[in-house]
Design an enzyme around this catalytic site. Sequence first.
Site, short mmCIF file in Angstrom:
data_model
loop_
_atom_site.label_atom_id
_atom_site.label_comp_id
_atom_site.label_asym_id
_atom_site.label_seq_id
_atom_site.Cartn_x
_atom_site.Cartn_y
_atom_site.Cartn_z
N HIS A 27 107.24 62.01 90.69
CA HIS A 27 106.63 60.89 89.96
C HIS A 27 107.74 60.05 89.36
CE1 HIS A 27 103.63 59.53 86.57
NE2 HIS A 27 104.14 58.52 87.25
N GLU B 71 104.25 59.93 93.57
CA GLU B 71 103.32 59.52 92.52
C GLU B 71 103.85 58.28 91.82
OE1 GLU B 71 101.33 63.80 91.26
OE2 GLU B 71 102.84 62.90 89.95
N HIS C 284 97.23 69.68 88.37
CA HIS C 284 97.57 69.38 86.97
C HIS C 284 97.23 70.59 86.09
CE1 HIS C 284 99.03 66.58 83.95
NE2 HIS C 284 98.17 67.14 83.13
#
Length: 247
Positions: A48, A75, A196
Amino acid sequence: MSTSNRILLGVNIDHVATLRQARGTRYPDPVKAALDAEEAGADGITVHLREDRRHIQERDVLLLKDVLQTRMNFEMGVTEEMMAFAERIRPAHICLVPETRQELTTEGGLDVAGQEARIKAAVERLSKIGSEVSLFIDADERQIEASRRVGAPAIELHTGRYADATTPTEVADELQRIIDGVNCGLNEGLIVNAGHGLHYHNVEAVAAIKGINELNIGHALVAHALFVGFKGAVAEMKALILAAAKA
């Protein structure tokens, strides 16, 4: 789309970079972590690149694009800066995520239903570079249906509420929410991933859900690697999810 017992493990290496950035050093190297993860059985590597560059840096992404043997899941927030960077590197997979500067980590799913035109434009633009675009969303029927309408071929269901649940009732309720979300996504013709907050003590129930294509896991792997090494941490997680999927 996979509805078999074959489930993939995407390894998020952001927090290897977090450790590096904490001291402003050149180590530990997230690129080495990615290669070790692949050697231990990872099916893909997730990174990310945040607006505030708190962990992963552009250089990491560029190096990973050149050396990965599996595939990169990039991401990113829905910003012009990130769109332009994605067009430059052309990752195999892109996951659009919500992003705020104050959060410790991504705190909730993308509100696709509340900004369909904007997300649809992003999906269309990124699809033109050959990337498979997924949307990181809550396991909510409204968001899942909106994801299909904007043209995303895949979604990643946010498992944070399940991971944060503290009582057996809460855990059961949040797990059922994920199960319902998976079924809804499959009915909409979407590839369904999840992730997550998953770790070694809660991942099996999610991995056992039929129809999930991939689980993306990061922080728990980096933490466990302190004791068993990164290859060992990835191998243990891969074994857990494969065993749960076959049960």
